[in-house]
Design a protein around this motif. Sequence first.
Motif, PDB file in Angstrom:
ATOM      1  N   ARG A 301       0.458  -0.916   0.288  1.00  9.05           N
ATOM      2  CA  ARG A 301       0.396   0.763  -0.147  1.00  9.05           C
ATOM      3  C   ARG A 301       0.932   1.082   0.107  1.00  9.05           C
ATOM      4  N   VAL A 302       2.058   1.338   0.696  1.00  4.71           N
ATOM      5  CA  VAL A 302       3.140   2.396   0.323  1.00  4.71           C
ATOM      6  C   VAL A 302       3.337   2.527  -0.354  1.00  4.71           C
ATOM      7  N   VAL A 303       3.975   1.920  -0.523  1.00  3.24           N
ATOM      8  CA  VAL A 303       4.706   1.878  -2.050  1.00  3.24           C
ATOM      9  C   VAL A 303       3.536   2.737  -2.918  1.00  3.24           C
ATOM     10  N   ARG A 304       2.553   1.374  -3.757  1.00  5.81           N
ATOM     11  CA  ARG A 304       1.478   2.309  -4.156  1.00  5.81           C
ATOM     12  C   ARG A 304       0.906   3.725  -3.705  1.00  5.81           C
ATOM     13  N   VAL A 305       1.108   4.790  -2.836  1.00  9.54           N
ATOM     14  CA  VAL A 305       1.418   5.898  -2.387  1.00  9.54           C
ATOM     15  C   VAL A 305       2.320   6.860  -3.236  1.00  9.54           C
ATOM     16  N   ASP A 356       0.368  18.228   2.782  1.00 11.59           N
ATOM     17  CA  ASP A 356      -1.064  17.865   3.075  1.00 11.59           C
ATOM     18  C   ASP A 356      -1.076  16.935   2.139  1.00 11.59           C
ATOM     19  N   ALA A 357      -0.161  16.683   1.147  1.00 11.43           N
ATOM     20  CA  ALA A 357      -0.929  16.159  -0.537  1.00 11.43           C
ATOM     21  C   ALA A 357      -0.469  14.549  -0.333  1.00 11.43           C
ATOM     22  N   VAL A 358       0.784  14.801   0.441  1.00  6.37           N
ATOM     23  CA  VAL A 358       1.271  12.988   0.940  1.00  6.37           C
ATOM     24  C   VAL A 358       0.256  12.597   2.114  1.00  6.37           C
ATOM     25  N   ALA A 359       0.217  13.467   2.951  1.00  5.68           N
ATOM     26  CA  ALA A 359      -0.952  12.489   3.576  1.00  5.68           C
ATOM     27  C   ALA A 359      -2.532  12.466   3.094  1.00  5.68           C
ATOM     28  N   ASP A 360      -3.199  13.077   2.073  1.00 10.58           N
ATOM     29  CA  ASP A 360      -4.305  12.744   1.377  1.00 10.58           C
ATOM     30  C   ASP A 360      -3.874  10.893   0.993  1.00 10.58           C
ATOM     31  N   ALA A 361      -2.504  11.283   0.474  1.00 10.54           N
ATOM     32  CA  ALA A 361      -2.484  10.440  -0.545  1.00 10.54           C
ATOM     33  C   ALA A 361      -2.395   8.600   0.113  1.00 10.54           C
ATOM     34  N   ILE A 362      -1.888   9.152   1.725  1.00  6.09           N
ATOM     35  CA  ILE A 362      -1.530   7.924   2.528  1.00  6.09           C
ATOM     36  C   ILE A 362      -3.155   7.707   2.942  1.00  6.09           C
ATOM     37  N   ILE A 363      -4.309   8.626   3.701  1.00  5.41           N
ATOM     38  CA  ILE A 363      -5.659   8.100   3.333  1.00  5.41           C
ATOM     39  C   ILE A 363      -6.051   7.346   2.799  1.00  5.41           C
ATOM     40  N   LYS A 364      -6.007   8.113   1.248  1.00  2.12           N
ATOM     41  CA  LYS A 364      -6.779   7.111   0.248  1.00  2.12           C
ATOM     42  C   LYS A 364      -6.268   5.785  -0.362  1.00  2.12           C
ATOM     43  N   THR A 365      -4.579   5.675   0.139  1.00  2.03           N
ATOM     44  CA  THR A 365      -4.503   4.142  -0.047  1.00  2.03           C
ATOM     45  C   THR A 365      -5.239   3.570   1.100  1.00  2.03           C
ATOM     46  N   VAL A 366      -4.030   3.597   1.983  1.00  2.00           N
ATOM     47  CA  VAL A 366      -3.762   3.020   3.594  1.00  2.00           C
ATOM     48  C   VAL A 366      -5.509   2.738   3.669  1.00  2.00           C
ATOM     49  N   GLY A 367      -6.001   3.858   3.625  1.00  4.57           N
ATOM     50  CA  GLY A 367      -7.355   3.709   4.739  1.00  4.57           C
ATOM     51  C   GLY A 367      -7.682   4.423   5.871  1.00  4.57           C
ATOM     52  N   VAL A 368      -5.778   5.399   6.168  1.00  5.57           N
ATOM     53  CA  VAL A 368      -6.171   5.435   7.889  1.00  5.57           C
ATOM     54  C   VAL A 368      -7.336   7.157   7.847  1.00  5.57           C
ATOM     55  N   PRO A 369      -8.384   6.773   9.028  1.00  3.84           N
ATOM     56  CA  PRO A 369      -9.003   8.250   9.362  1.00  3.84           C
ATOM     57  C   PRO A 369      -7.973   9.824   8.640  1.00  3.84           C
ATOM     58  N   LYS A 370      -7.343   9.902   9.422  1.00  5.78           N
ATOM     59  CA  LYS A 370      -6.270  11.037   9.766  1.00  5.78           C
ATOM     60  C   LYS A 370      -4.795  10.986  10.004  1.00  5.78           C
ATOM     61  N   ILE A 371      -4.440  11.855   9.629  1.00  9.09           N
ATOM     62  CA  ILE A 371      -2.478  11.392   9.545  1.00  9.09           C
ATOM     63  C   ILE A 371      -1.515  12.757   9.392  1.00  9.09           C
ATOM     64  N   ALA A 372      -0.907  13.016  10.440  1.00  7.39           N
ATOM     65  CA  ALA A 372       0.195  13.794  10.727  1.00  7.39           C
ATOM     66  C   ALA A 372       0.926  13.115  11.242  1.00  7.39           C
TER      67      ALA A 372
END
Length: 401
Positions: A301-305, A356-372
């Motif tokens: 999932r992280v590789v896809r990000v 912000d763009a990295v966090a959005d990509a992680i949220i969409k791909t990995v499925g976590v609700p929030k990340i900071a």
Amino acid sequence: MTTPATPGSPARTKGGELRAKVARLLAHQPTATLTIGEMARQLGHSHGAVRNAVLTLVRRGEADQGGTGQPSFRANAKTVAAARAAVISPPGTHAPRAQAATTRTTTPAAAAPRRTGPIRRAGGQLYHPRELADLPDVEALNRLRDADVPVLLYGPPGTGKTSLVEAAFPDLLTVAGDGDTTVGDLIGEYTQADGGGFVFQYGPLVTAMTEGRALLIDDATLISPMVLAALYPAMDGRRQIQVKAHKGETIKAQKGFYVVAGHNPGVHGAVLTEALSSRFSVQIQIGTDYDLATALKIDARVVRVARHLAHQVELGELGWAPQLRELLSYQRTEAVLGTKAALANLVGIAPVEDRDAVADAIIKTVGVPKIAPLTLGKQLPASAARRPPGSTVSAHRGRSR
């Protein structure tokens, strides 16, 4: 004018002197295995200088190397003799490329074996060859070296430029370039000797020329063009330089001397001048092999990000994407602190403008609700101080202030 060594700082020594010091250290502890860091601390010299010295002893058969991760070294039957005699030869008296004769083929390039499997670099890490012009990249670089065609490798930091060169050339010397690199760092300068007084210590360029070795100018485009100009006579038809600081002596390049440079186009202050570019007939773009990242069992999932972010970088929509170095760091962090903390750290190491763009990509791909970005939280109560590793680590929902 060269500034004398600062009192209290370790005096710089010639390669032969430091090599003898390392040999003596190993010989005095014949049953011990020492890492480069341990030897550097005991001798009071830099990690890089000790690394070059001990690897030279290993190449000469005067010490043994072991360890599958961090390399370690110990004395053998020849170490005592190496400790007694410091070989400090003046330029031009070294046997041309003596080490290379035992490590690189002398058969025509077409007959050279294809190195497709992992190659262990001098520091112990594995390098996985990639394809370049229908050849394994390490083989392609060796053919270019045999033909004396200088190479410039360019691409984002962390894509494996230095790793490739270290895997291709076991006899490599490296200059880590930056804005403070001087001509003395390349050619040499007067330094304080152990017994007092000053001696001229030849730099890595002179060593590579006289010993017929490969020389990597890493981050070459961060070095002042006036400093790099000292390198050019060694690379053109003259294949020699004049050391004005040391009686104006002339240094001639022995067979096998070869220059390769690294360039990070996106790094602030990196300028590829026409003078530098024209010296490198072959220029190779280096990017991250995301298929390799998957093969190394990094979270898919992280590789896809990373792939998605890299595509945005190519389109000019973003300035940063995780490269192989960051993905490997993610894997190590995840193993120690857990997935949530590793993801938060991945956001934190991104440039502020891209987080912000990295966090959005992680949220969409990995499925976590929030990340900071990984951030310290409130002080833990005493009862929680001894919880198992990873159980108290989380991605804080607020940014640092």
